[in-house]
Scaffold this motif. Structure first.
Motif, PDB file in Angstrom:
ATOM      1  N   VAL A  18     -11.905   1.051   2.504  1.00 19.24           N
ATOM      2  CA  VAL A  18     -12.231  -0.277   2.543  1.00 19.24           C
ATOM      3  C   VAL A  18     -13.530  -0.531   1.719  1.00 19.24           C
ATOM      4  N   GLU A  22     -14.500  -6.346   1.919  1.00 19.93           N
ATOM      5  CA  GLU A  22     -13.484  -6.342   2.999  1.00 19.93           C
ATOM      6  C   GLU A  22     -13.956  -6.077   4.110  1.00 19.93           C
ATOM      7  N   ILE A  29      -7.151  -3.451   9.016  1.00 21.25           N
ATOM      8  CA  ILE A  29      -6.526  -2.526   8.366  1.00 21.25           C
ATOM      9  C   ILE A  29      -5.210  -2.567   8.353  1.00 21.25           C
ATOM     10  N   SER A 318      -4.996  -1.145  -1.779  1.00 22.33           N
ATOM     11  CA  SER A 318      -6.172  -1.551  -0.667  1.00 22.33           C
ATOM     12  C   SER A 318      -5.541  -1.621   0.459  1.00 22.33           C
ATOM     13  N   SER A 320      -6.635  -3.084   3.115  1.00 19.43           N
ATOM     14  CA  SER A 320      -6.916  -4.472   3.878  1.00 19.43           C
ATOM     15  C   SER A 320      -5.978  -5.411   3.904  1.00 19.43           C
TER      16      SER A 320
END
Length: 374
Positions: A18, A22, A29, A318, A320
């Motif tokens: 992260v 973010e 998550i 990613s 996120s």
């Protein structure tokens, strides 16, 4: 044995940590590594699971990733076409994976490959004679540029000669191996020399800041390393090619805040990645026509994706919620790549053919040919 399995494009998935933006947003998550081969993502329609050849969590180091990539370097030296490329949205960690950080405290796959090539050469120098050469290109706004020539230097040379900039064109030889006509190819006799050429190329590459990334790659970086090895026992010659590709990030302009020339760059990047997607779809569905000619990117990667190459794609994502849509798109894209089948073959010539080629080269350059040459 795994590397020689017929027809498998391997796909690794790497989840990045992260980042500060973010963390500040406090978003959830949504990506989780389940085991060595599986990753899950929480979507509004429920959880989805994806399987790959290997999944690397946010804790995985550059060494961990390269450890599973290393065997492909041996394949290139053995005479195979090998391609390793990174894919993912802007800010997903592709350049970190392929190039490393700026200080090179955590070098990526490219610099580590340079060391591995010359390590293998050193170990085999008693049995083989090696020649290593490289070209380094950038595909920027659908124009191929030779990164061994700085754009300022090229512009100056143009002014002096009142001529056109040197055109770099993608061609294929009779064996289907892609080469860059008009691009400078430089020889290297050590990992240090190859890395110095690479630094020179990176210094000439287009980067700029977007909302998603402080230093966003605005172009595709293509590093081609050719390794010719001559067997000192039987005189046979094998030629392998290692293509290392750091793709520019797929992105939505509204999210990255791209404007004016950055918007033009983004559109060009997305168009070439869309063409790559079409090629991947055609190959995975085994369609009779594969649209390689739709983009310079797909032409450059033609001998890496289809045919007789050993290919590894690293999809960078990613974890996120903020990037949920892009992450899901990347995972679906990577799953398609995994469905492509290739038939990897070595590029080897017998001693006799190698000698005949040498004779032809001598005749062409006006040198005399001795009896023992024939």
């Amino acid at each position: 044995m795994v590397e020689d399995m017929k027809g498998k494009i391997r796909v690794f998935c790497r989840i990045r940590p992260v980042n500060r933006t973010e963390a500040a947003q406090g978003g959830a998550i949504v990506v989780d590594k389940i085991d060595e081969f599986s990753v899950t993502i929480e979507t509004p329609r429920g959880q989805r699971e994806f399987q790959f050849d290997k999944v690397f969590s946010a804790e995985a180091s550059q060494e961990d990733l390269f450890h599973d990539t290393n065997r492909l370097i041996q394949s290139a030296i053995d005479g195979y076409n090998v391609c390793i490329f990174a894919y993912g949205q802007t800010g997903s960690g592709k350049t970190f994976t392929m190039v490393g950080d700026k200080e090179q405290k955590n070098p990526g796959i490219m610099p580590r490959s340079f060391n591995a090539i010359f390590e293998i050469i050193r170990e085999n120098s008693a049995k083989f004679e090696f020649k290593v050469s490289a070209y380094m290109l950038e595909l920027y706004n659908d124009r191929l540029q030779d990164l061994f020539v700085s754009q300022a230097g090229e512009a100056h040379a143009q002014t002096q000669s009142h001529g056109q900039a040197r055109r770099v064109e993608i061609k294929r030889n009779r064996k289907g191996v892609v080469f860059a006509q008009g691009a400078e190819t430089k020889e290297a006799s050590s990992a240090q020399e190859l890395y110095a050429l690479f630094q020179q190329a990176c210094a000439n590459r287009h980067i700029s800041a977007t909302k998603m990334n402080v230093e966003s790659s605005r172009s595709h970086l293509i590093v081609g390393i050719r390794v010719e090895s001559k067997n000192l026992t039987n005189g046979s010659v094998s030629t392998g090619k290692l293509s290392l590709v750091d793709l520019a990030g797929s992105e939505r302009a509204a999210k990255t805040g791209a404007k004016d020339h950055q918007l033009k760059e983004a559109n060009s990047i997305n168009k070439s990645l869309s063409a790559l997607g079409d090629v991947i779809s055609a190959l995975s569905a085994e369609l009779p026509h594969v649209p390689y000619r739709n983009s310079k990117l797909t032409q450059v990667m033609q001998d890496s994706l289809g045919g007789n190459a050993k290919t590894l794609m690293i999809v960078n994502i990613s974890p996120s919620e903020f990037n949920l849509d892009e992450t899901l798109t990347s995972l679906i894209y990577a799953t398609r790549v995994k469905a492509i089948t290739n038939n990897a073959q070595r590029n080897v010539e017998s001693k006799e053919i190698a000698q005949l080629k040498e004779v032809i080269m001598k005749l062409r350059s006006g040198q005399s040919v001795e009896d023992e040459d024939v």
